[in-house]
Design an enzyme around this catalytic site. Sequence first.
Site, PDB file in Angstrom:
ATOM      1  N   HIS A   1      -1.025  -1.288  -4.315  1.00  0.00           N
ATOM      2  CA  HIS A   1      -2.321  -1.061  -3.668  1.00  0.00           C
ATOM      3  C   HIS A   1      -2.496   0.433  -3.420  1.00  0.00           C
ATOM      4  O   HIS A   1      -1.664   1.074  -2.772  1.00  0.00           O
ATOM      5  CB  HIS A   1      -2.385  -1.824  -2.341  1.00  0.00           C
ATOM      6  CG  HIS A   1      -3.762  -1.869  -1.741  1.00  0.00           C
ATOM      7  ND1 HIS A   1      -4.720  -2.768  -2.146  1.00  0.00           N
ATOM      8  CD2 HIS A   1      -4.336  -1.111  -0.773  1.00  0.00           C
ATOM      9  CE1 HIS A   1      -5.836  -2.578  -1.443  1.00  0.00           C
ATOM     10  NE2 HIS A   1      -5.622  -1.569  -0.609  1.00  0.00           N
TER      11      HIS A   1
ATOM     12  N   MET B   1     -11.032  -6.667   5.439  1.00  0.00           N
ATOM     13  CA  MET B   1     -10.287  -5.691   6.234  1.00  0.00           C
ATOM     14  C   MET B   1     -10.052  -6.234   7.647  1.00  0.00           C
ATOM     15  O   MET B   1     -11.000  -6.651   8.322  1.00  0.00           O
ATOM     16  CB  MET B   1     -11.048  -4.367   6.316  1.00  0.00           C
ATOM     17  CG  MET B   1     -11.213  -3.644   4.986  1.00  0.00           C
ATOM     18  SD  MET B   1      -9.641  -3.119   4.256  1.00  0.00           S
ATOM     19  CE  MET B   1      -9.020  -2.003   5.526  1.00  0.00           C
TER      20      MET B   1
ATOM     21  N   ASP C   1      -6.216  -6.968   4.243  1.00  0.00           N
ATOM     22  CA  ASP C   1      -5.565  -5.665   4.409  1.00  0.00           C
ATOM     23  C   ASP C   1      -5.756  -5.193   5.836  1.00  0.00           C
ATOM     24  O   ASP C   1      -6.880  -5.114   6.320  1.00  0.00           O
ATOM     25  CB  ASP C   1      -6.199  -4.672   3.419  1.00  0.00           C
ATOM     26  CG  ASP C   1      -5.566  -3.291   3.481  1.00  0.00           C
ATOM     27  OD1 ASP C   1      -4.607  -3.082   4.247  1.00  0.00           O
ATOM     28  OD2 ASP C   1      -6.038  -2.409   2.737  1.00  0.00           O
TER      29      ASP C   1
ATOM     30  N   SER D   1       0.829  -1.201   0.000  1.00  0.00           N
ATOM     31  CA  SER D   1       0.000   0.000   0.000  1.00  0.00           C
ATOM     32  C   SER D   1       0.861   1.249   0.000  1.00  0.00           C
ATOM     33  O   SER D   1       1.682   1.451   0.897  1.00  0.00           O
ATOM     34  CB  SER D   1      -0.908   0.009   1.232  1.00  0.00           C
ATOM     35  OG  SER D   1      -1.551   1.272   1.350  1.00  0.00           O
TER      36      SER D   1
ATOM     37  N   MET E   1     -12.433   3.472  -0.748  1.00  0.00           N
ATOM     38  CA  MET E   1     -13.066   3.624   0.568  1.00  0.00           C
ATOM     39  C   MET E   1     -13.843   4.933   0.533  1.00  0.00           C
ATOM     40  O   MET E   1     -13.506   5.898   1.221  1.00  0.00           O
ATOM     41  CB  MET E   1     -12.015   3.599   1.667  1.00  0.00           C
ATOM     42  CG  MET E   1     -11.400   2.235   1.863  1.00  0.00           C
ATOM     43  SD  MET E   1     -10.068   2.213   3.088  1.00  0.00           S
ATOM     44  CE  MET E   1      -8.664   2.491   2.012  1.00  0.00           C
TER      45      MET E   1
ATOM     46  N   ASP F   1      -4.972   3.207  -1.876  1.00  0.00           N
ATOM     47  CA  ASP F   1      -6.102   3.468  -0.986  1.00  0.00           C
ATOM     48  C   ASP F   1      -6.705   4.833  -1.292  1.00  0.00           C
ATOM     49  O   ASP F   1      -6.040   5.863  -1.125  1.00  0.00           O
ATOM     50  CB  ASP F   1      -5.650   3.419   0.473  1.00  0.00           C
ATOM     51  CG  ASP F   1      -5.276   2.016   0.914  1.00  0.00           C
ATOM     52  OD1 ASP F   1      -6.140   1.131   0.825  1.00  0.00           O
ATOM     53  OD2 ASP F   1      -4.131   1.808   1.326  1.00  0.00           O
TER      54      ASP F   1
ATOM     55  N   HIS G   1      -8.375   0.562  -4.190  1.00  0.00           N
ATOM     56  CA  HIS G   1      -9.331   0.256  -3.116  1.00  0.00           C
ATOM     57  C   HIS G   1     -10.117   1.523  -2.801  1.00  0.00           C
ATOM     58  O   HIS G   1      -9.598   2.457  -2.188  1.00  0.00           O
ATOM     59  CB  HIS G   1      -8.553  -0.239  -1.894  1.00  0.00           C
ATOM     60  CG  HIS G   1      -9.409  -0.549  -0.710  1.00  0.00           C
ATOM     61  ND1 HIS G   1      -8.874  -0.782   0.545  1.00  0.00           N
ATOM     62  CD2 HIS G   1     -10.754  -0.685  -0.567  1.00  0.00           C
ATOM     63  CE1 HIS G   1      -9.848  -1.034   1.395  1.00  0.00           C
ATOM     64  NE2 HIS G   1     -10.997  -0.977   0.747  1.00  0.00           N
TER      65      HIS G   1
ATOM     66  N   MET H   1      -9.532   7.459  -0.240  1.00  0.00           N
ATOM     67  CA  MET H   1     -10.418   7.803   0.874  1.00  0.00           C
ATOM     68  C   MET H   1     -11.009   9.188   0.650  1.00  0.00           C
ATOM     69  O   MET H   1     -10.328  10.086   0.147  1.00  0.00           O
ATOM     70  CB  MET H   1      -9.640   7.785   2.190  1.00  0.00           C
ATOM     71  CG  MET H   1      -8.880   6.502   2.450  1.00  0.00           C
ATOM     72  SD  MET H   1      -7.988   6.567   4.029  1.00  0.00           S
ATOM     73  CE  MET H   1      -6.973   5.094   3.896  1.00  0.00           C
TER      74      MET H   1
END
Length: 214
Positions: free
Chosen positions: A34, A140, A175, A9, A69, A36, A67, A38
Site C-alpha cells: 500500500h 478510511m 485503512d 502501508s 490522497m 500512500d 492510494h 499525499m
Amino acid sequence: MSKIIISPSILSSDFANLGRDIRLIENAGADWVHIDVMDGHFVPNITIGAPVVKSIRKVTKLPFDVHLMIDNPRKYIKDFVEAGADIITFHIEAVDRKSVVEIADYIKSFGIKAGLSIKPKTNPEEILEYMAYFDLILIMTVEPGFGGQKFIAESAQKISLIKRFADEKLILQVDGGINSETARVCTRLGANSLVAGSYIYNAENACDAINSLR
C-alpha cells in the site's frame, strides 16, 4: 471465508531503506504493497510521487496498491500507471461528482484496478451509485494524512452498509488504526482487505503481525 488481502502501508516504513522494508513485508506474507500518496493540499502531509514508486517497482513483484490522497487525481494517474501501479484509488471528496465514473474508466483503460475512497466524515450513501464502476472501495477509519492514528469505530460501521449493496467481487478495504483487534471488527462487518502500517512495521515479527490480521 475467503482470504483477507493484507496491504501493508509503507508510510510506516523507513524511507531511507524502502527496498529493504518492502522485501520485509513480502517475505512476511503481505499480499499487496500500500503506497500512500499525499500532496500537502488534499491532506496536510506530503509523501512520495511517481518517481519513487517507479524506483521501488523493481524491488518486488507484489501488486502496488496506490492510494491517491491528492487534489486533481486524474492528472497523475498515467504517471503512476507508468511507474508500476496495479491498483489506483482516489477520493470521492477530491473530485467533482460528475467526473467519478470517467476517472474510474480512465484508470481501468490501462488494464489495472480502480478504487474509490471515502473519509470518516463522508456519508457512505454518497458512493453507492458509483460502486459498480469500481474494483475496490476504501473506507478510511482515520482522517487521511498521517500514519499511527487511533481507529474511529463509527467509520467502520459504514462497511456493513456498503457490503449490503456491493457486488461479491468488490474488494472492501479498510485503512486506519488497523491492528489485530480492529481487524476483527472490520472483517466481521464485511471487509476483505486491510491496510496496516505501524502495526506491522513496529511489530517484533512482521509475519506474526500479518497473520494476526487474518
